[in-house]
Write a protein that holds these residues in place. Structure first.
Motif, PDB file in Angstrom:
ATOM      1  N   MET A 140       5.415  54.051  29.214  1.00 36.60           N
ATOM      2  CA  MET A 140       4.712  53.251  28.207  1.00 36.60           C
ATOM      3  C   MET A 140       3.363  53.864  27.860  1.00 36.60           C
ATOM      4  SD  MET A 140       6.446  50.783  26.970  1.00 36.60           S
ATOM      5  CE  MET A 140       5.139  49.843  26.184  1.00 36.60           C
ATOM      6  N   SER A 141       2.652  54.349  28.885  1.00 38.77           N
ATOM      7  CA  SER A 141       1.360  54.996  28.653  1.00 38.77           C
ATOM      8  C   SER A 141       1.528  56.263  27.817  1.00 38.77           C
ATOM      9  CB  SER A 141       0.684  55.349  29.986  1.00 38.77           C
ATOM     10  OG  SER A 141       0.440  54.193  30.738  1.00 38.77           O
ATOM     11  N   PHE A 142       2.578  57.008  28.120  1.00 35.11           N
ATOM     12  CA  PHE A 142       2.846  58.238  27.368  1.00 35.11           C
ATOM     13  C   PHE A 142       3.188  57.922  25.921  1.00 35.11           C
ATOM     14  CE2 PHE A 142       5.848  61.930  26.473  1.00 35.11           C
ATOM     15  CZ  PHE A 142       4.812  62.829  26.240  1.00 35.11           C
ATOM     16  N   THR A 143       3.956  56.844  25.725  1.00 38.53           N
ATOM     17  CA  THR A 143       4.308  56.420  24.361  1.00 38.53           C
ATOM     18  C   THR A 143       3.067  56.059  23.562  1.00 38.53           C
ATOM     19  OG1 THR A 143       6.449  55.566  25.101  1.00 38.53           O
ATOM     20  CG2 THR A 143       5.601  54.726  23.005  1.00 38.53           C
ATOM     21  N   ILE A 144       2.181  55.271  24.174  1.00 39.13           N
ATOM     22  CA  ILE A 144       0.931  54.878  23.495  1.00 39.13           C
ATOM     23  C   ILE A 144       0.090  56.098  23.186  1.00 39.13           C
ATOM     24  CG2 ILE A 144      -1.239  53.609  23.775  1.00 39.13           C
ATOM     25  CD1 ILE A 144       0.374  51.606  25.525  1.00 39.13           C
ATOM     26  N   TRP A 145       0.032  57.025  24.151  1.00 44.45           N
ATOM     27  CA  TRP A 145      -0.764  58.242  23.938  1.00 44.45           C
ATOM     28  C   TRP A 145      -0.195  59.072  22.795  1.00 44.45           C
ATOM     29  CZ3 TRP A 145       0.296  63.492  24.234  1.00 44.45           C
ATOM     30  CH2 TRP A 145      -0.826  64.335  24.198  1.00 44.45           C
ATOM     31  N   LEU A 146       1.131  59.171  22.730  1.00 43.08           N
ATOM     32  CA  LEU A 146       1.765  59.924  21.642  1.00 43.08           C
ATOM     33  C   LEU A 146       1.404  59.322  20.290  1.00 43.08           C
ATOM     34  CD1 LEU A 146       5.346  60.526  23.096  1.00 43.08           C
ATOM     35  CD2 LEU A 146       3.704  62.312  22.498  1.00 43.08           C
ATOM     36  N   LEU A 147       1.425  57.994  20.206  1.00 48.04           N
ATOM     37  CA  LEU A 147       1.156  57.318  18.939  1.00 48.04           C
ATOM     38  C   LEU A 147      -0.317  57.363  18.553  1.00 48.04           C
ATOM     39  CD1 LEU A 147       3.437  54.179  19.412  1.00 48.04           C
ATOM     40  CD2 LEU A 147       3.816  56.089  17.837  1.00 48.04           C
ATOM     41  N   VAL A 148      -1.201  57.328  19.538  1.00 44.11           N
ATOM     42  CA  VAL A 148      -2.643  57.247  19.255  1.00 44.11           C
ATOM     43  C   VAL A 148      -3.322  58.618  19.200  1.00 44.11           C
ATOM     44  CG1 VAL A 148      -4.854  56.329  20.078  1.00 44.11           C
ATOM     45  CG2 VAL A 148      -2.787  54.939  20.258  1.00 44.11           C
ATOM     46  N   LYS A 149      -2.986  59.465  20.175  1.00 44.65           N
ATOM     47  CA  LYS A 149      -3.734  60.728  20.291  1.00 44.65           C
ATOM     48  C   LYS A 149      -2.871  61.983  20.210  1.00 44.65           C
ATOM     49  CE  LYS A 149      -7.915  59.536  22.796  1.00 44.65           C
ATOM     50  NZ  LYS A 149      -8.737  59.878  23.978  1.00 44.65           N
ATOM     51  N   GLY A 150      -1.588  61.849  20.437  1.00 43.55           N
ATOM     52  CA  GLY A 150      -0.715  63.014  20.508  1.00 43.55           C
ATOM     53  C   GLY A 150      -0.781  63.921  19.300  1.00 43.55           C
ATOM     54  N   GLY A 151      -0.930  65.222  19.541  1.00 42.64           N
ATOM     55  CA  GLY A 151      -0.908  66.198  18.465  1.00 42.64           C
ATOM     56  C   GLY A 151      -2.198  66.388  17.711  1.00 42.64           C
ATOM     57  N   LYS A 152      -3.181  65.537  17.931  1.00 36.76           N
ATOM     58  CA  LYS A 152      -4.428  65.622  17.161  1.00 36.76           C
ATOM     59  C   LYS A 152      -5.219  66.878  17.502  1.00 36.76           C
ATOM     60  CE  LYS A 152      -5.273  60.761  16.142  1.00 36.76           C
ATOM     61  NZ  LYS A 152      -6.210  59.621  16.287  1.00 36.76           N
ATOM     62  N   GLU A 153      -5.156  67.267  18.769  1.00 37.39           N
ATOM     63  CA  GLU A 153      -5.940  68.456  19.166  1.00 37.39           C
ATOM     64  C   GLU A 153      -5.370  69.724  18.577  1.00 37.39           C
ATOM     65  OE1 GLU A 153      -2.682  67.837  22.135  1.00 37.39           O
ATOM     66  OE2 GLU A 153      -4.160  66.596  21.088  1.00 37.39           O
ATOM     67  N   LYS A 154      -4.086  69.673  18.056  1.00 36.85           N
ATOM     68  CA  LYS A 154      -3.476  70.864  17.485  1.00 36.85           C
ATOM     69  C   LYS A 154      -3.365  70.784  15.969  1.00 36.85           C
ATOM     70  CE  LYS A 154      -0.680  71.803  21.608  1.00 36.85           C
ATOM     71  NZ  LYS A 154       0.676  72.042  22.118  1.00 36.85           N
ATOM     72  N   SER A 155      -3.842  69.665  15.390  1.00 34.73           N
ATOM     73  CA  SER A 155      -3.716  69.477  13.943  1.00 34.73           C
ATOM     74  C   SER A 155      -4.526  70.518  13.188  1.00 34.73           C
ATOM     75  CB  SER A 155      -4.196  68.079  13.552  1.00 34.73           C
ATOM     76  OG  SER A 155      -3.560  67.090  14.323  1.00 34.73           O
ATOM     77  N   PRO A 182       2.194  68.953  14.729  1.00 33.18           N
ATOM     78  CA  PRO A 182       2.243  68.315  16.047  1.00 33.18           C
ATOM     79  C   PRO A 182       1.968  66.814  15.993  1.00 33.18           C
ATOM     80  CG  PRO A 182       1.089  70.403  16.192  1.00 33.18           C
ATOM     81  CD  PRO A 182       1.346  70.171  14.731  1.00 33.18           C
ATOM     82  N   ARG A 183       1.060  66.410  15.111  1.00 28.33           N
ATOM     83  CA  ARG A 183       0.738  64.981  15.007  1.00 28.33           C
ATOM     84  C   ARG A 183       1.958  64.187  14.517  1.00 28.33           C
ATOM     85  NH1 ARG A 183      -0.824  60.897  17.178  1.00 28.33           N
ATOM     86  NH2 ARG A 183      -1.558  59.191  15.879  1.00 28.33           N
ATOM     87  N   THR A 184       2.656  64.711  13.540  1.00 28.66           N
ATOM     88  CA  THR A 184       3.851  64.046  13.023  1.00 28.66           C
ATOM     89  C   THR A 184       4.937  63.973  14.091  1.00 28.66           C
ATOM     90  OG1 THR A 184       3.378  64.890  10.802  1.00 28.66           O
ATOM     91  CG2 THR A 184       5.607  64.076  11.208  1.00 28.66           C
ATOM     92  N   LEU A 185       5.108  65.063  14.809  1.00 26.98           N
ATOM     93  CA  LEU A 185       6.100  65.095  15.882  1.00 26.98           C
ATOM     94  C   LEU A 185       5.766  64.082  16.977  1.00 26.98           C
ATOM     95  CD1 LEU A 185       6.520  68.962  16.140  1.00 26.98           C
ATOM     96  CD2 LEU A 185       8.331  67.355  15.504  1.00 26.98           C
ATOM     97  N   SER A 186       4.487  63.928  17.285  1.00 26.98           N
ATOM     98  CA  SER A 186       4.062  62.963  18.303  1.00 26.98           C
ATOM     99  C   SER A 186       4.387  61.541  17.873  1.00 26.98           C
ATOM    100  CB  SER A 186       2.553  63.089  18.557  1.00 26.98           C
ATOM    101  OG  SER A 186       2.247  64.308  19.184  1.00 26.98           O
ATOM    102  N   ILE A 187       4.164  61.239  16.609  1.00 22.85           N
ATOM    103  CA  ILE A 187       4.475  59.907  16.093  1.00 22.85           C
ATOM    104  C   ILE A 187       5.984  59.666  16.127  1.00 22.85           C
ATOM    105  CG2 ILE A 187       4.435  58.442  14.039  1.00 22.85           C
ATOM    106  CD1 ILE A 187       1.739  59.736  13.330  1.00 22.85           C
ATOM    107  N   VAL A 188       6.749  60.679  15.739  1.00 24.33           N
ATOM    108  CA  VAL A 188       8.216  60.566  15.779  1.00 24.33           C
ATOM    109  C   VAL A 188       8.679  60.282  17.213  1.00 24.33           C
ATOM    110  CG1 VAL A 188      10.376  61.854  15.556  1.00 24.33           C
ATOM    111  CG2 VAL A 188       8.647  62.006  13.762  1.00 24.33           C
ATOM    112  N   ALA A 189       8.124  61.013  18.178  1.00 27.84           N
ATOM    113  CA  ALA A 189       8.494  60.808  19.581  1.00 27.84           C
ATOM    114  C   ALA A 189       8.085  59.420  20.061  1.00 27.84           C
ATOM    115  CB  ALA A 189       7.846  61.880  20.451  1.00 27.84           C
ATOM    116  N   GLY A 190       6.872  58.988  19.685  1.00 27.30           N
ATOM    117  CA  GLY A 190       6.386  57.677  20.103  1.00 27.30           C
ATOM    118  C   GLY A 190       7.211  56.535  19.536  1.00 27.30           C
ATOM    119  N   VAL A 191       7.519  56.602  18.241  1.00 25.31           N
ATOM    120  CA  VAL A 191       8.331  55.561  17.602  1.00 25.31           C
ATOM    121  C   VAL A 191       9.738  55.550  18.208  1.00 25.31           C
ATOM    122  CG1 VAL A 191       9.416  54.849  15.444  1.00 25.31           C
ATOM    123  CG2 VAL A 191       7.017  55.575  15.446  1.00 25.31           C
TER     124      VAL A 191
END
Length: 205
Positions: free
Chosen positions: A190-205, A3-12
């Protein structure tokens, strides 16, 4: 993928979409609207890059749709949300076909007609994108403020598209509608993008 990798992919991918869309819209389309024949004849390379930029937004829109589906696929609304974003990407892809035609046009009127056709098709796509944002806001739930702005932005996209076709004097209120769409959209996405890059997927890692 995790999930963390997917969040970074989505954010980028979101960031690429932002920059590509800004260039294509404000540096290319706006220039064409101000001086259609001159831009096509004297600066056609920039127009070609603008078309490429629009194509990149479609490509990465699909990447975002895929990544978000993989992240939230356990949610019952995830598949429906993905379908609506894919509809938006497909319609945008169709709209792009009108722009190369403008390159071969011989008069400013013909060029503006192609750009107008592009904008109308794109506008229809944004209606479905609005539905996607509403569903996405309900899917992510947290952060609540981000979810709220995504839902509001989605509603505003739908209202704006409807107003374009329903109000004969839409141009008189265009700046108001633009603000109603742009403000929640910029804040939410923009907020969602930042969240994806910073926090997205961490709770499921």
């Amino acid at each position: 993928m995790k999930p963390r990798t997917l969040s970074i992919v989505a954010g980028v991918s979101y960031i690429i979409i932002f920059f590509a869309a800004i260039f294509a819209n404000f540096f290319v389309l706006e220039s064409i609207l101000k001086a259609p024949l001159e831009i096509i004849q004297q600066n056609h390379i920039m127009v070609r890059f603008g078309i490429l930029a629009f194509m990149l937004t479609v490509v990465f829109d699909v990447v975002v749709a895929w990544a978000l589906y993989e992240i939230y696929k356990e949610h019952p609304l995830s598949k429906l949300s993905t379908y609506f974003r894919m509809m938006h990407a497909a319609i945008m892809g169709v709209a792009i076909f009108t722009l190369p035609v403008a390159l071969s046009s011989n008069t400013g009127q013909e060029i503006l007609k192609q750009v107008d056709t592009f904008n109308i098709i794109w506008l229809i796509g944004l209606f479905f994108f609005g539905i996607h944002l509403i569903l996405l806001g309900k899917i992510i739930e947290k952060p609540k403020m981000v979810a709220f702005f995504l839902i509001v932005a989605g509603i505003m996209y739908m209202i704006d598209t409807g107003a374009h076709f329903m109000l004969p004097n839409y141009k008189a209120y265009a700046s108001i509608f633009l603000a109603l769409v742009a403000i929640p959209s910029i804040i939410g996405e923009m907020s969602f993008t930042i969240w994806l890059l910073v926090k997205g997927g961490k709770e499921k890692s």
